[in-house]
Motif scaffolding. Sequence first.
Motif, PDB file in Angstrom:
ATOM      1  N   GLN A 147      -4.506   1.452   3.385  1.00  0.00           N
ATOM      2  CA  GLN A 147      -3.676   0.460   2.701  1.00  0.00           C
ATOM      3  C   GLN A 147      -4.044   0.379   1.231  1.00  0.00           C
ATOM      4  N   LEU A 191      -2.458   2.673  11.642  1.00  0.00           N
ATOM      5  CA  LEU A 191      -2.621   2.415  10.218  1.00  0.00           C
ATOM      6  C   LEU A 191      -3.811   3.229   9.721  1.00  0.00           C
ATOM      7  N   GLY A 225       6.087   0.909   1.318  1.00  0.00           N
ATOM      8  CA  GLY A 225       5.478   0.175   0.226  1.00  0.00           C
ATOM      9  C   GLY A 225       6.465  -0.344  -0.784  1.00  0.00           C
ATOM     10  N   SER A 264       1.976  -0.757  -4.048  1.00  0.00           N
ATOM     11  CA  SER A 264       1.251  -1.167  -2.850  1.00  0.00           C
ATOM     12  C   SER A 264       1.853  -0.342  -1.715  1.00  0.00           C
ATOM     13  N   TYR A 265       1.043  -0.042  -0.712  1.00  0.00           N
ATOM     14  CA  TYR A 265       1.590   0.710   0.422  1.00  0.00           C
ATOM     15  C   TYR A 265       0.729   0.544   1.660  1.00  0.00           C
ATOM     16  N   ASP A 266       1.352   0.799   2.792  1.00  0.00           N
ATOM     17  CA  ASP A 266       0.678   0.988   4.074  1.00  0.00           C
ATOM     18  C   ASP A 266       0.940   2.431   4.453  1.00  0.00           C
ATOM     19  N   TYR A 277       0.654   5.122   7.502  1.00  0.00           N
ATOM     20  CA  TYR A 277       0.520   5.254   8.950  1.00  0.00           C
ATOM     21  C   TYR A 277       0.589   6.718   9.357  1.00  0.00           C
ATOM     22  N   PRO A 287      -3.160  -2.719  -0.942  1.00  0.00           N
ATOM     23  CA  PRO A 287      -2.465  -4.012  -0.995  1.00  0.00           C
ATOM     24  C   PRO A 287      -2.064  -4.386  -2.415  1.00  0.00           C
TER      25      PRO A 287
END
Length: 188
Positions: free
Chosen positions: A31, A28, A146, A12-14, A16, A33
């Motif tokens: 994503q 952002l 993440g 999972s990661y965000d 930016y 999730p």
Amino acid sequence: MKIELGKFVAVSYDLYSAETEENGEQELLEQAPEDKPFSFIFGMQQVLDAFESELIGKKTGETFDFELTPDMAYGDYEDERVVDVPKTAFMVDGEFDESSVYPNAVLPMMDSNGNHMYGSVVDITSDAVTMDFNHPFAGETLHFTGKVLEVRDATLEELNPKGCGGGCSCGCDDDAEGGCAGGCSSCH
């Protein structure tokens, strides 16, 4: 089990932009999730090399936080990759396809050598459609945060994927907006 060549990996990661906005926050961009993780087979050229380099050796449950500069990710933004395509290239049954071709639409295209690519519609004039063939994250320094959700041996089916050019399991095969910028570059 740790991340290494041939392993199935789910994260999972965000994602930016590394640049901060006026409010001091980072924008952002994307994503993945935990309930819809980004998954791939490590070392199969399904993701950016630099992305994999940051994950190698990590185990399930470990977190990550790193940046990739444009030269490590999708390169610099190149003005020459913004081109005018004759409007006639977008005709369906003798009519301009305005239901599919509109500003900000991402369209699958093919160059004169048969190479597949995606382009974003920038503008439409009376005789041309201005298309941007830069990757949506070209010129960006990308900041990933993440968690590694799963590491296991890949199945035979996962090692011999069908479709999507590189066999990514992230679903970008169905995403005309060029999703999976986190690294599914084989699809885009």
